[in-house]
Every structure is written in C-alpha cells, then in structure tokens.
Scaffold this motif. Structure first.
Motif, PDB file in Angstrom:
ATOM      1  N   ARG A  93       0.803  -1.031  -0.126  1.00 51.78           N
ATOM      2  CA  ARG A  93       0.009  -0.153   0.158  1.00 51.78           C
ATOM      3  C   ARG A  93       0.749   1.371  -0.099  1.00 51.78           C
ATOM      4  O   ARG A  93       1.994   1.154   0.479  1.00 51.78           O
ATOM      5  CB  ARG A  93      -0.861   0.116   1.082  1.00 51.78           C
ATOM      6  CG  ARG A  93      -0.166  -0.060   2.559  1.00 51.78           C
ATOM      7  CD  ARG A  93      -1.156   0.219   3.713  1.00 51.78           C
ATOM      8  NE  ARG A  93      -0.521  -0.215   5.012  1.00 51.78           N
ATOM      9  CZ  ARG A  93      -1.074   0.488   5.891  1.00 51.78           C
ATOM     10  NH1 ARG A  93      -2.258   0.980   6.170  1.00 51.78           N
ATOM     11  NH2 ARG A  93      -0.334   0.527   7.179  1.00 51.78           N
ATOM     12  N   GLN A  94       0.359   2.322  -0.328  1.00 53.85           N
ATOM     13  CA  GLN A  94       1.123   3.612  -0.456  1.00 53.85           C
ATOM     14  C   GLN A  94       1.371   4.075   0.818  1.00 53.85           C
ATOM     15  O   GLN A  94       0.307   3.880   2.082  1.00 53.85           O
ATOM     16  CB  GLN A  94       0.382   4.795  -1.085  1.00 53.85           C
ATOM     17  CG  GLN A  94       0.353   4.451  -2.738  1.00 53.85           C
ATOM     18  CD  GLN A  94      -0.300   5.616  -3.451  1.00 53.85           C
ATOM     19  OE1 GLN A  94      -1.077   6.481  -3.098  1.00 53.85           O
ATOM     20  NE2 GLN A  94       0.290   5.981  -4.688  1.00 53.85           N
ATOM     21  N   ALA A  95       2.359   4.770   1.349  1.00 54.07           N
ATOM     22  CA  ALA A  95       2.719   5.022   2.567  1.00 54.07           C
ATOM     23  C   ALA A  95       3.366   6.587   2.625  1.00 54.07           C
ATOM     24  O   ALA A  95       4.076   6.757   1.515  1.00 54.07           O
ATOM     25  CB  ALA A  95       3.468   3.963   3.260  1.00 54.07           C
ATOM     26  N   ALA A  96       3.463   7.263   3.717  1.00 53.10           N
ATOM     27  CA  ALA A  96       4.198   8.442   3.716  1.00 53.10           C
ATOM     28  C   ALA A  96       5.264   8.247   4.975  1.00 53.10           C
ATOM     29  O   ALA A  96       4.695   7.620   6.057  1.00 53.10           O
ATOM     30  CB  ALA A  96       3.397   9.547   4.306  1.00 53.10           C
ATOM     31  N   GLU A 125      -6.173  10.023   0.520  1.00 47.08           N
ATOM     32  CA  GLU A 125      -5.176  11.100   1.429  1.00 47.08           C
ATOM     33  C   GLU A 125      -3.836  11.300   0.269  1.00 47.08           C
ATOM     34  O   GLU A 125      -3.430  10.153  -0.228  1.00 47.08           O
ATOM     35  CB  GLU A 125      -4.671  10.342   2.802  1.00 47.08           C
ATOM     36  CG  GLU A 125      -3.889  11.121   3.483  1.00 47.08           C
ATOM     37  CD  GLU A 125      -3.656  10.488   4.775  1.00 47.08           C
ATOM     38  OE1 GLU A 125      -3.558  11.252   5.877  1.00 47.08           O
ATOM     39  OE2 GLU A 125      -3.481   9.301   5.092  1.00 47.08           O
ATOM     40  N   THR A 126      -3.378  12.293   0.339  1.00 51.13           N
ATOM     41  CA  THR A 126      -2.244  12.676  -0.381  1.00 51.13           C
ATOM     42  C   THR A 126      -1.046  12.158   0.325  1.00 51.13           C
ATOM     43  O   THR A 126      -1.006  12.387   1.696  1.00 51.13           O
ATOM     44  CB  THR A 126      -2.138  13.794  -1.016  1.00 51.13           C
ATOM     45  OG1 THR A 126      -1.809  14.873   0.040  1.00 51.13           O
ATOM     46  CG2 THR A 126      -3.479  14.432  -1.870  1.00 51.13           C
ATOM     47  N   PRO A 127       0.187  11.920  -0.359  1.00 54.04           N
ATOM     48  CA  PRO A 127       1.308  11.743   0.539  1.00 54.04           C
ATOM     49  C   PRO A 127       1.760  13.009   1.286  1.00 54.04           C
ATOM     50  O   PRO A 127       2.233  12.839   2.584  1.00 54.04           O
ATOM     51  CB  PRO A 127       2.439  11.486  -0.445  1.00 54.04           C
ATOM     52  CG  PRO A 127       1.603  10.665  -1.695  1.00 54.04           C
ATOM     53  CD  PRO A 127       0.468  11.526  -1.924  1.00 54.04           C
ATOM     54  N   ARG A 128       1.672  14.195   0.756  1.00 56.94           N
ATOM     55  CA  ARG A 128       1.624  15.431   1.640  1.00 56.94           C
ATOM     56  C   ARG A 128       0.951  15.455   2.914  1.00 56.94           C
ATOM     57  O   ARG A 128       1.340  15.627   4.007  1.00 56.94           O
ATOM     58  CB  ARG A 128       1.753  16.667   0.754  1.00 56.94           C
ATOM     59  CG  ARG A 128       2.093  17.772   1.470  1.00 56.94           C
ATOM     60  CD  ARG A 128       1.887  19.162   0.577  1.00 56.94           C
ATOM     61  NE  ARG A 128       2.646  19.056  -0.376  1.00 56.94           N
ATOM     62  CZ  ARG A 128       3.733  19.908  -0.772  1.00 56.94           C
ATOM     63  NH1 ARG A 128       4.169  20.705   0.006  1.00 56.94           N
ATOM     64  NH2 ARG A 128       4.627  19.673  -1.830  1.00 56.94           N
ATOM     65  N   ALA A 129      -0.233  15.249   2.732  1.00 59.78           N
ATOM     66  CA  ALA A 129      -1.450  15.265   3.960  1.00 59.78           C
ATOM     67  C   ALA A 129      -0.965  14.178   4.874  1.00 59.78           C
ATOM     68  O   ALA A 129      -1.179  14.276   6.054  1.00 59.78           O
ATOM     69  CB  ALA A 129      -2.757  15.176   3.329  1.00 59.78           C
ATOM     70  N   GLY A 130      -0.729  12.988   4.082  1.00 57.77           N
ATOM     71  CA  GLY A 130      -0.181  11.663   5.298  1.00 57.77           C
ATOM     72  C   GLY A 130       1.006  12.144   5.979  1.00 57.77           C
ATOM     73  O   GLY A 130       0.943  11.817   7.297  1.00 57.77           O
ATOM     74  N   ALA A 131       1.880  12.792   5.278  1.00 57.20           N
ATOM     75  CA  ALA A 131       3.244  12.906   5.982  1.00 57.20           C
ATOM     76  C   ALA A 131       3.004  14.088   7.046  1.00 57.20           C
ATOM     77  O   ALA A 131       3.709  13.991   8.252  1.00 57.20           O
ATOM     78  CB  ALA A 131       4.234  13.293   5.094  1.00 57.20           C
ATOM     79  N   ALA A 132       2.267  15.250   6.717  1.00 56.87           N
ATOM     80  CA  ALA A 132       1.907  16.018   7.794  1.00 56.87           C
ATOM     81  C   ALA A 132       1.180  15.826   8.841  1.00 56.87           C
ATOM     82  O   ALA A 132       1.480  15.939   9.928  1.00 56.87           O
ATOM     83  CB  ALA A 132       1.047  17.295   7.093  1.00 56.87           C
ATOM     84  N   GLY A 133       0.351  14.721   8.630  1.00 58.86           N
ATOM     85  CA  GLY A 133      -0.424  14.139   9.786  1.00 58.86           C
ATOM     86  C   GLY A 133       0.388  13.296  10.623  1.00 58.86           C
ATOM     87  O   GLY A 133      -0.032  13.208  11.911  1.00 58.86           O
ATOM     88  N   ARG A 134       1.377  12.584  10.135  1.00 54.98           N
ATOM     89  CA  ARG A 134       2.185  11.592  10.863  1.00 54.98           C
ATOM     90  C   ARG A 134       3.424  12.512  11.510  1.00 54.98           C
ATOM     91  O   ARG A 134       3.901  11.998  12.612  1.00 54.98           O
ATOM     92  CB  ARG A 134       2.724  10.428  10.078  1.00 54.98           C
ATOM     93  CG  ARG A 134       1.742   9.481   9.769  1.00 54.98           C
ATOM     94  CD  ARG A 134       1.611   8.950   8.471  1.00 54.98           C
ATOM     95  NE  ARG A 134       0.636   8.224   8.126  1.00 54.98           N
ATOM     96  CZ  ARG A 134      -0.677   8.660   7.661  1.00 54.98           C
ATOM     97  NH1 ARG A 134      -0.729   9.832   7.274  1.00 54.98           N
ATOM     98  NH2 ARG A 134      -1.512   7.618   7.399  1.00 54.98           N
TER      99      ARG A 134
END
Length: 65
Positions: free
Chosen positions: A5-8, A44-53
């Motif tokens: 799966r896609q991940a950030a 969820e976009t990679p940018r949003a996922g990274a920001a959330g994490r």
C-alpha cells in the motif's frame, strides 16, 4: 502475506543532524529501521499523510516524545 500500500514517511532531524528512526521487528519482514510514518488512508495525498504523521497526537507534547 503483506499487502502493498502507499505510505508516507517523515525525516526528523535533530540540530546535530541525527536522523530519528523507529526500530521494527515484524514477523513478515524481520528486523528493520524506518522513518516515522505509515500507510495512507483512501484518498489521502502523500503530503497530507506525512503532515498528519508529523503532528503530535497529544497536545503539549512533541511528535518525538
């Protein structure tokens, strides 16, 4: 078996340039080190996922506590 799966991931550096990593020991892939992060939610976009994490989950604490 793991499902791809896609991940950030987020690169966290301290003032001296040391990289913050998590140590994982999972049956499917064994012992490994990785930057903080995780799988993306649907849409969820990679940018949003990274920001959330990279955002603290507990008010008043840093993401690294």
């Amino acid at each position: 078996m793991r499902t791809p799966r896609q991940a950030a991931r987020v690169a966290g550096l301290d003032p001296d340039g040391a990289l913050f990593l998590f140590r994982y020991d999972k049956e499917e892939v064994g012992l490994h080190w990785a930057m903080p992060g995780g799988g993306l939610d649907a849409g969820e976009t990679p940018r949003a996922g990274a920001a959330g994490r990279a955002t603290p989950r507990h008010p008043g604490r840093s993401a690294w506590d």
